[in-house]
Scaffold this motif. Structure first.
Motif, short mmCIF file in Angstrom:
data_model
loop_
_atom_site.label_atom_id
_atom_site.label_comp_id
_atom_site.label_asym_id
_atom_site.label_seq_id
_atom_site.Cartn_x
_atom_site.Cartn_y
_atom_site.Cartn_z
N GLU A 1 -8.95 -2.94 -47.44
CA GLU A 1 -8.27 -2.57 -46.19
C GLU A 1 -8.50 -3.61 -45.10
OE1 GLU A 1 -7.83 1.18 -43.03
OE2 GLU A 1 -9.43 1.20 -44.55
N MET A 2 -9.63 -4.30 -45.12
CA MET A 2 -9.92 -5.29 -44.07
C MET A 2 -8.86 -6.39 -44.03
SD MET A 2 -11.94 -6.07 -41.57
CE MET A 2 -13.62 -5.44 -41.74
N ALA A 3 -8.38 -6.83 -45.18
CA ALA A 3 -7.34 -7.87 -45.21
C ALA A 3 -6.08 -7.37 -44.51
CB ALA A 3 -7.03 -8.27 -46.64
N PHE A 4 -5.68 -6.15 -44.82
CA PHE A 4 -4.50 -5.56 -44.19
C PHE A 4 -4.71 -5.40 -42.69
CE2 PHE A 4 -2.12 -1.81 -42.77
CZ PHE A 4 -0.82 -2.12 -43.20
N TYR A 5 -5.88 -4.94 -42.31
CA TYR A 5 -6.19 -4.66 -40.91
C TYR A 5 -6.18 -5.94 -40.07
CZ TYR A 5 -8.30 -1.56 -37.37
OH TYR A 5 -8.53 -0.79 -36.26
N ILE A 6 -6.89 -6.95 -40.54
CA ILE A 6 -7.00 -8.19 -39.77
C ILE A 6 -5.66 -8.91 -39.71
CG2 ILE A 6 -7.98 -10.52 -39.79
CD1 ILE A 6 -10.66 -9.32 -40.47
N MET A 7 -4.91 -8.95 -40.80
CA MET A 7 -3.62 -9.65 -40.76
C MET A 7 -2.65 -8.95 -39.82
SD MET A 7 -4.41 -12.23 -42.35
CE MET A 7 -2.84 -13.03 -42.00
N GLY A 8 -2.76 -7.63 -39.69
CA GLY A 8 -1.95 -6.94 -38.70
C GLY A 8 -2.31 -7.37 -37.30
N GLN A 9 -3.59 -7.53 -37.03
CA GLN A 9 -4.01 -7.99 -35.70
C GLN A 9 -3.61 -9.44 -35.46
OE1 GLN A 9 -8.24 -7.05 -35.69
NE2 GLN A 9 -7.84 -5.02 -34.78
N VAL A 10 -3.72 -10.27 -36.49
CA VAL A 10 -3.29 -11.67 -36.36
C VAL A 10 -1.81 -11.74 -35.99
CG1 VAL A 10 -2.84 -13.78 -37.69
CG2 VAL A 10 -5.08 -12.65 -37.85
N LYS A 11 -1.00 -10.93 -36.66
CA LYS A 11 0.44 -10.93 -36.35
C LYS A 11 0.69 -10.51 -34.91
CE LYS A 11 1.52 -8.46 -39.98
NZ LYS A 11 2.35 -7.58 -40.83
N GLU A 12 -0.06 -9.52 -34.41
CA GLU A 12 0.12 -9.08 -33.03
C GLU A 12 -0.22 -10.21 -32.05
OE1 GLU A 12 1.40 -6.29 -31.80
OE2 GLU A 12 1.79 -5.51 -33.79
N LEU A 13 -1.27 -10.96 -32.33
CA LEU A 13 -1.62 -12.09 -31.47
C LEU A 13 -0.53 -13.16 -31.50
CD1 LEU A 13 -5.42 -12.45 -32.30
CD2 LEU A 13 -4.43 -11.72 -30.12
N LEU A 14 0.02 -13.41 -32.66
CA LEU A 14 1.10 -14.40 -32.76
C LEU A 14 2.37 -13.89 -32.09
CD1 LEU A 14 0.47 -15.64 -36.41
CD2 LEU A 14 0.10 -16.94 -34.30
N PHE A 15 2.66 -12.59 -32.20
CA PHE A 15 3.79 -12.02 -31.45
C PHE A 15 3.61 -12.29 -29.96
CE2 PHE A 15 4.30 -8.31 -34.71
CZ PHE A 15 5.00 -9.14 -35.57
N LYS A 16 2.40 -12.04 -29.49
CA LYS A 16 2.12 -12.23 -28.05
C LYS A 16 2.31 -13.69 -27.65
CE LYS A 16 -1.39 -11.35 -24.51
NZ LYS A 16 -2.68 -10.70 -24.19
N LEU A 17 1.82 -14.61 -28.45
CA LEU A 17 1.95 -16.03 -28.13
C LEU A 17 3.42 -16.46 -28.17
CD1 LEU A 17 0.77 -18.77 -27.46
CD2 LEU A 17 0.28 -19.10 -29.90
N MET A 18 4.15 -16.01 -29.19
CA MET A 18 5.56 -16.36 -29.28
C MET A 18 6.33 -15.82 -28.09
SD MET A 18 8.18 -15.65 -32.43
CE MET A 18 9.95 -15.91 -32.27
N HIS A 19 6.07 -14.57 -27.71
CA HIS A 19 6.74 -14.00 -26.54
C HIS A 19 6.39 -14.78 -25.28
CE1 HIS A 19 7.20 -11.12 -23.17
NE2 HIS A 19 8.32 -10.84 -23.79
N HIS A 20 5.13 -15.14 -25.13
CA HIS A 20 4.68 -15.93 -23.98
C HIS A 20 5.49 -17.22 -23.86
CE1 HIS A 20 1.78 -17.55 -21.08
NE2 HIS A 20 1.68 -18.64 -21.84
N GLU A 21 5.70 -17.89 -24.99
CA GLU A 21 6.47 -19.14 -24.98
C GLU A 21 7.95 -18.89 -24.70
OE1 GLU A 21 5.16 -22.06 -24.98
OE2 GLU A 21 3.12 -21.37 -25.41
N LEU A 22 8.50 -17.82 -25.25
CA LEU A 22 9.92 -17.53 -25.04
C LEU A 22 10.22 -17.15 -23.59
CD1 LEU A 22 10.71 -15.54 -28.31
CD2 LEU A 22 11.55 -17.83 -27.71
N VAL A 23 9.28 -16.46 -22.94
CA VAL A 23 9.45 -16.15 -21.51
C VAL A 23 9.55 -17.44 -20.71
CG1 VAL A 23 8.29 -15.19 -19.49
CG2 VAL A 23 8.42 -13.86 -21.59
#
Length: 305
Positions: free
Chosen positions: A71-93
Motif C-alpha cells: 500500500e505504501m507504493a500506492f499511497y506515496i505515488m498518489g501524493q507525488v502526483k498531487e505535488l506535481l499537479f500543484k506545480l503544473m498548475h502553478h506554472e500554468l497560472v
C-alpha cells in the motif's frame, strides 16, 4: 496571481522555521572556512535543509490503512502526483498571466517547464504498474469511497486548461478551504480562452461568441477559432510566435492524453473491469475521459493543412 491560485498555492512558512538568508559573499566565506567540505554542525534540533523543505512534515504524511507492504507504493505515488499537479498548475497560472500580458517569450519558458512535469506525471504510472492484482486487492477495500477523481488539484488543472464541468464542483462544496477558489477557477476564463483573446488582439477574425461567453460552461469548438489557427499554421516559421504558441499548447494536450491513457491501461492491468472506488464503472469511465481533447481546434486544423 489570481485569488484562486493564492488559495491553491499559499506562501506559508511553518512557525519556528525561519530560514536564514545567506548571500553569495557569505557562501564563499563558508566554503573557505570549511575547505570546501560540507557543513556538519548546526545549532538546534534540525538542519537548514529539513527546515527549508519541511522534510520532517512531508515524510510524516504517509498513513497507509491496511498494514500491507504494497500500500505504501500506492499511497506515496498518489501524493507525488498531487505535488506535481500543484506545480503544473502553478506554472500554468503564470503562463496565463503572461499570455494576457502579450509576453509570449515568457510564456514559452513556462511551457518548457510544464513538459517535463507532465512527463514525470506519466512516469508515475510505471511505479503503480508494479502492483499486481493480488497486491492491490489486499488493501483496496481500505480506500473506501476515496478516488483520485476527487482530487481538487487535478480539478484545478482541468479548469485552467478549459475542461469546465460545473457539476464536478459538488464533491468539494463542504470543503471551505477549497471550494471558493475552485468555483472561481471554474467561472474564470481558461488559459485557452485567453489564448483565443490573444488571437483576436493580433487581428485574427474571432467571432464574438468565442470572446464573451459564460466561462463556466464546457468549451464548444468554434469555426472562427479553427480558421484563425489555420491561418497561423500556414506560416510555420520559428519566428511566428503564434505558431510556436500553438505547438506548445499541443505539447500540453498530447502529454495530457498520454497521462490519461497510461492511467486507463494501468487500471485495466491491475483491476480489469471492476467498478471504481468512487462510483464509476472503472475502465469504462476512464475510456470516456481519454477521448476528451483540450484545445480542439488545434487538433482539427491538422486535417485541413
Amino acid at each position: 496571481m489570481s485569488t484562486a491560485d493564492q488559495g491553491v498555492c499559499p506562501v506559508h512558512v511553518p512557525e519556528g522555521r525561519d530560514i536564514e538568508v545567506v548571500d553569495a559573499d557569505e557562501r564563499a566565506a563558508m566554503a573557505a572556512s570549511t575547505g570546501g567540505q560540507p557543513l556538519l554542525d548546526f545549532e538546534g534540533r534540525s538542519t537548514p535543509y529539513v527546515d527549508y523543505e519541511s522534510i520532517d512534515v512531508l515524510l510524516n504524511l504517509q498513513h497507509p490503512r491496511s498494514g500491507t507492504h504494497d500500500e505504501m507504493a500506492f499511497y506515496i505515488m498518489g501524493q507525488v502526483k498531487e505535488l506535481l499537479f500543484k506545480l503544473m498548475h502553478h506554472e500554468l497560472v503564470e503562463i496565463q498571466r503572461l499570455v494576457r500580458a502579450d509576453d509570449l517569450p515568457g510564456a514559452f519558458d513556462g511551457f518548457r517547464r510544464v513538459a517535463p512535469i507532465q512527463d514525470q506525471l506519466t512516469s508515475a504510472w510505471n511505479v503503480l504498474a508494479t502492483l499486481t492484482p493480488n497486491e492491490f486487492n489486499a488493501f483496496r477495500d481500505h480506500l473506501g469511497r476515496a478516488s483520485g477523481f476527487q482530487s481538487y488539484m487535478y480539478r484545478h488543472l482541468e479548469f485552467i486548461l478549459g475542461n469546465k464541468v460545473t457539476s464536478l464542483l459538488r464533491p468539494h462544496q463542504g470543503v471551505t478551504s477549497v471550494y471558493p477558489g475552485l468555483k472561481e477557477a471554474c467561472e474564470a476564463p481558461s488559459l485557452y480562452d485567453d489564448v483565443i483573446a490573444l488571437l483576436a488582439r493580433r487581428g485574427l477574425a474571432i467571432d464574438a461568441r468565442a470572446l464573451d461567453r459564460d466561462w463556466s460552461e464546457r468549451y464548444v469548438p468554434d469555426d472562427s477559432v479553427e480558421d484563425a489557427w489555420l491561418e497561423v499554421y500556414r506560416d510555420p516559421r520559428p519566428d511566428n510566435d503564434l505558431y510556436v504558441l500553438g505547438e506548445h499548447l499541443m505539447d500540453v494536450a498530447d502529454r495530457y492524453k498520454q497521462w490519461r491513457y497510461r492511467h486507463l491501461i494501468g487500471v485495466e492491468r491491475i483491476l480489469g473491469s471492476k467498478p471504481g472506488t468512487g462510483g464509476t464503472d472503472g475502465v469504462g469511465w476512464l475510456r470516456s475521459i481519454v477521448r476528451h481533447e483540450f484545445f480542439p481546434e488545434l487538433w482539427a486544423v491538422r486535417t485541413r493543412l
